[in-house]
Design a protein around this motif. Structure first.
Motif, PDB file in Angstrom:
ATOM      1  N   VAL A  54       1.098  -1.567  -0.060  1.00 44.73           N
ATOM      2  CA  VAL A  54      -0.125  -0.042   0.252  1.00 44.73           C
ATOM      3  C   VAL A  54       1.067   1.089  -0.119  1.00 44.73           C
ATOM      4  O   VAL A  54       1.702   1.142   0.717  1.00 44.73           O
ATOM      5  N   ARG A  95      -9.037  -7.348  -6.658  1.00 44.04           N
ATOM      6  CA  ARG A  95      -9.707  -6.405  -6.247  1.00 44.04           C
ATOM      7  C   ARG A  95      -9.869  -5.092  -5.927  1.00 44.04           C
ATOM      8  O   ARG A  95      -9.496  -5.970  -4.329  1.00 44.04           O
ATOM      9  N   PRO A  96     -10.513  -4.204  -5.986  1.00 42.27           N
ATOM     10  CA  PRO A  96     -10.548  -3.427  -4.323  1.00 42.27           C
ATOM     11  C   PRO A  96     -11.628  -3.871  -3.183  1.00 42.27           C
ATOM     12  O   PRO A  96     -12.321  -4.265  -3.566  1.00 42.27           O
ATOM     13  N   PRO A  98     -12.366  -2.785   1.440  1.00 41.28           N
ATOM     14  CA  PRO A  98     -12.430  -2.566   2.463  1.00 41.28           C
ATOM     15  C   PRO A  98     -11.269  -2.014   2.477  1.00 41.28           C
ATOM     16  O   PRO A  98      -9.920  -2.184   2.427  1.00 41.28           O
ATOM     17  N   HIS A  99     -11.370  -0.510   2.811  1.00 38.78           N
ATOM     18  CA  HIS A  99     -10.377   0.402   3.622  1.00 38.78           C
ATOM     19  C   HIS A  99      -9.439   0.212   2.339  1.00 38.78           C
ATOM     20  O   HIS A  99      -8.166   1.317   2.231  1.00 38.78           O
ATOM     21  N   ARG A 100      -9.581   0.614   1.272  1.00 40.32           N
ATOM     22  CA  ARG A 100      -8.931   1.201   0.300  1.00 40.32           C
ATOM     23  C   ARG A 100      -7.877   0.216  -0.352  1.00 40.32           C
ATOM     24  O   ARG A 100      -6.394   0.636  -0.899  1.00 40.32           O
ATOM     25  N   LEU A 101      -7.941  -1.132   0.027  1.00 40.70           N
ATOM     26  CA  LEU A 101      -7.047  -2.274  -0.143  1.00 40.70           C
ATOM     27  C   LEU A 101      -7.236  -3.152  -1.106  1.00 40.70           C
ATOM     28  O   LEU A 101      -8.408  -3.589  -1.314  1.00 40.70           O
ATOM     29  N   LEU A 102      -6.488  -3.599  -1.518  1.00 38.99           N
ATOM     30  CA  LEU A 102      -6.489  -5.045  -2.925  1.00 38.99           C
ATOM     31  C   LEU A 102      -6.332  -6.105  -2.171  1.00 38.99           C
ATOM     32  O   LEU A 102      -6.110  -6.435  -1.508  1.00 38.99           O
TER      33      LEU A 102
END
Length: 192
Positions: A54, A95-96, A98-102
């Motif tokens: 990230v 894929r995306p 929660p929390h803008r994490l892949l």
């Protein structure tokens, strides 16, 4: 004389600021070196728990692809509230979440599957010489690493400058057994 941070939050602020100052081409060179060193840690047929970097975190998706191409099963974390991390097989797509994490698109396997991994690569802001890891403060990895196999290599992945002599420690912190840096590769650490 440089005054060192005293608290975890002070360390986090300093380390994140230092990371933001690293030029993208340096991060790319370090990511390539980490991919090579990570590949040396496991053999075909083994399982490694990895992560998708990230922001300015060391590592890369290419490292994960390199491990997969070498016949290693790669599991990636899926954040589920404040519970231990869930894990899913990395099949080459993300894929995306929660929390803008892949997160991986494969089926979820549960928190205990970390126990099948020969190597667990753990994102960290810093690791010290006794294996104390400084993360971002949510505790996901500390709650998850209790399920790792006792003989697994649990390696905090950091930049060379983030392998430090001493960090603050709390009773719930799970120690790393190794550090992985782009300049030195795997460095074993010893608990006091």
């Amino acid at each position: 004389m440089t005054v060192l941070p005293a608290t975890k939050d002070e360390w986090r602020s300093r380390l994140l600021a230092d990371r933001r100052a690293v030029p993208p081409e340096v991060r790319a060179t370090e990511a390539a070196a980490l991919a090579g060193f990570a590949r040396e840690l496991v053999d075909a047929g083994q399982t490694v728990c990895g992560y998708v970097p990230v922001g300015t975190e060391p590592g890369s998706v290419q490292m994960l692809d390199s491990l997969r191409d070498a016949g290693v099963q790669v599991l990636l974390p899926v954040v589920v509230g404040y519970a231990p991390l869930d894990w899913a097989v990395y099949e080459g797509s993300l894929r995306p979440g929660p929390h803008r994490l892949l997160e991986p698109t494969g089926p979820r396997l549960g928190p205990q599957v970390i126990g099948t991994a020969a190597v667990v690569l753990v994102p960290a802001l810093a690791v010290d010489s006794t294996g104390i890891r400084l993360g971002r403060g949510a505790g996901h990895y500390d709650r998850s690493l209790v399920h790792a196999a006792p003989d697994a290599v649990v390696a905090g992945v950091v930049r060379d400058q983030e392998f430090l002599p001493h960090l603050p420690f709390e009773a719930h912190d799970i120690r790393m057994t190794a550090v992985l840096t782009p300049g030195r590769g795997k460095i074993d650490v010893s608990s006091p």
